[in-house]
Design a protein around this motif. Structure first.
Motif, PDB file in Angstrom:
ATOM      1  N   PHE A 185      -8.522  -1.044  -2.957  1.00 41.77           N
ATOM      2  CA  PHE A 185      -8.034  -1.914  -2.219  1.00 41.77           C
ATOM      3  C   PHE A 185      -6.783  -3.133  -2.256  1.00 41.77           C
ATOM      4  O   PHE A 185      -6.532  -3.775  -2.917  1.00 41.77           O
ATOM      5  N   VAL A 186      -5.937  -3.209  -0.957  1.00 44.48           N
ATOM      6  CA  VAL A 186      -4.827  -4.044  -0.600  1.00 44.48           C
ATOM      7  C   VAL A 186      -5.738  -5.423   0.165  1.00 44.48           C
ATOM      8  O   VAL A 186      -5.902  -4.856   1.251  1.00 44.48           O
ATOM      9  N   CYS A 187      -5.306  -6.582  -0.299  1.00 41.22           N
ATOM     10  CA  CYS A 187      -5.956  -7.268   0.373  1.00 41.22           C
ATOM     11  C   CYS A 187      -4.917  -8.834  -0.376  1.00 41.22           C
ATOM     12  O   CYS A 187      -4.130  -8.566  -1.141  1.00 41.22           O
ATOM     13  N   HIS A 219      -7.102  -4.545   4.560  1.00 42.80           N
ATOM     14  CA  HIS A 219      -7.530  -3.971   6.021  1.00 42.80           C
ATOM     15  C   HIS A 219      -6.160  -2.180   5.996  1.00 42.80           C
ATOM     16  O   HIS A 219      -6.876  -1.890   6.625  1.00 42.80           O
ATOM     17  N   TYR A 220      -5.893  -2.269   3.865  1.00 46.16           N
ATOM     18  CA  TYR A 220      -4.950  -1.545   3.889  1.00 46.16           C
ATOM     19  C   TYR A 220      -5.791  -0.616   2.233  1.00 46.16           C
ATOM     20  O   TYR A 220      -6.348  -1.566   1.821  1.00 46.16           O
ATOM     21  N   GLN A 221      -6.873   0.534   2.444  1.00 48.92           N
ATOM     22  CA  GLN A 221      -6.851   1.405   1.344  1.00 48.92           C
ATOM     23  C   GLN A 221      -5.746   1.888   0.748  1.00 48.92           C
ATOM     24  O   GLN A 221      -5.503   2.974   1.713  1.00 48.92           O
ATOM     25  N   VAL A 222      -5.694   2.378  -0.598  1.00 53.49           N
ATOM     26  CA  VAL A 222      -4.799   3.817  -0.645  1.00 53.49           C
ATOM     27  C   VAL A 222      -5.991   4.528  -1.615  1.00 53.49           C
ATOM     28  O   VAL A 222      -6.309   4.044  -2.827  1.00 53.49           O
ATOM     29  N   ALA A 227       0.745  -1.027  -0.448  1.00 55.28           N
ATOM     30  CA  ALA A 227      -0.084  -0.270   0.217  1.00 55.28           C
ATOM     31  C   ALA A 227       0.954   1.353   0.354  1.00 55.28           C
ATOM     32  O   ALA A 227       0.644   2.447  -0.874  1.00 55.28           O
ATOM     33  N   ARG A 228       1.960   1.577   0.599  1.00 59.99           N
ATOM     34  CA  ARG A 228       2.566   2.383   0.595  1.00 59.99           C
ATOM     35  C   ARG A 228       3.437   2.576  -0.491  1.00 59.99           C
ATOM     36  O   ARG A 228       3.998   3.889  -1.069  1.00 59.99           O
ATOM     37  N   GLU A 229       3.892   1.211  -1.100  1.00 57.64           N
ATOM     38  CA  GLU A 229       4.535   1.906  -2.547  1.00 57.64           C
ATOM     39  C   GLU A 229       3.899   2.337  -3.477  1.00 57.64           C
ATOM     40  O   GLU A 229       4.102   2.764  -4.226  1.00 57.64           O
ATOM     41  N   GLN A 235      -7.983   0.355   7.776  1.00 58.11           N
ATOM     42  CA  GLN A 235      -8.921   0.013   8.744  1.00 58.11           C
ATOM     43  C   GLN A 235     -10.376  -1.689   7.585  1.00 58.11           C
ATOM     44  O   GLN A 235      -9.273  -1.982   6.877  1.00 58.11           O
ATOM     45  N   GLN A 236     -10.917  -2.326   8.080  1.00 60.28           N
ATOM     46  CA  GLN A 236     -10.691  -3.349   8.098  1.00 60.28           C
ATOM     47  C   GLN A 236     -12.429  -3.347   7.172  1.00 60.28           C
ATOM     48  O   GLN A 236     -13.456  -2.346   7.621  1.00 60.28           O
TER      49      GLN A 236
END
Length: 164
Positions: A130-132, A140-143, A42-44, A156-157
């Motif tokens: 969405f990162v799944c 759990h992570y969204q950009v 997600a950060r990348e 957030q989930q």
């Protein structure tokens, strides 16, 4: 004179306790590693999107970030969008991912994001990637990318149909 040391039975009990504790810790460690992989992806991706926006602002022309093979999980390319530029000259950055983490965008950012010379999104409203995990539907992570071009990573989930 009494000798010091451990008996064979004491060593066996100690080894059994270590084995039991290891068995209990392995699933937690695996979940922690998977969470770190998702957060890193997600950060990348957020960093790549920011880079595309900065390139658009500094060049004062349209720049896009595109999913490789129409799948964000495989990586992305940052390219200049201008007619008359050779394909080799248009490519600014290419980032390949290993595909262990699934990244899926909503309809507005499903395969591509384009930024104008002022840094705003072109042809789209706010979008979410969405990162799944590959085998789980929850994200759990969204950009999140705003129409102004601002990017943020949300932890957030969220169970979305995109991750299925």
């Amino acid at each position: 004179m009494k000798e010091r040391g451990f008996t064979l039975v004491e060593l066996m009990v100690g080894m059994a306790m270590v084995a039991i504790l290891t068995q209990a810790a392995v699933p937690q460690l695996s979940q922690m590693l998977q969470a770190q992989q998702r957060l890193a992806a997600a950060r990348e991706l957020a960093s790549g999107i920011r880079s595309a926006r900065v390139a658009a602002i500094t060049r004062h022309q349209a720049v896009s970030i595109q999913a490789i093979d129409e799948d964000w999980s495989q990586g992305w390319r940052i390219v200049v969008e201008q007619k008359g530029i050779a394909p080799n000259d248009a490519l600014l950055v290419e980032r390949m991912l290993d595909g262990k983490v699934r990244i899926v965008g909503n309809s507005k950012v499903a395969q591509k994001l384009s930024f104008g010379g002022l840094g705003g999104l072109l042809g789209a409203g706010n979008g979410t990637l969405f990162v799944c995990l590959n085998d789980r539907p929850a994200s759990h992570y969204q950009v999140v990318v705003a129409v102004t071009g601002q990017v943020r990573v949300i932890e957030q989930q969220a169970s979305q149909a995109y991750c299925v």
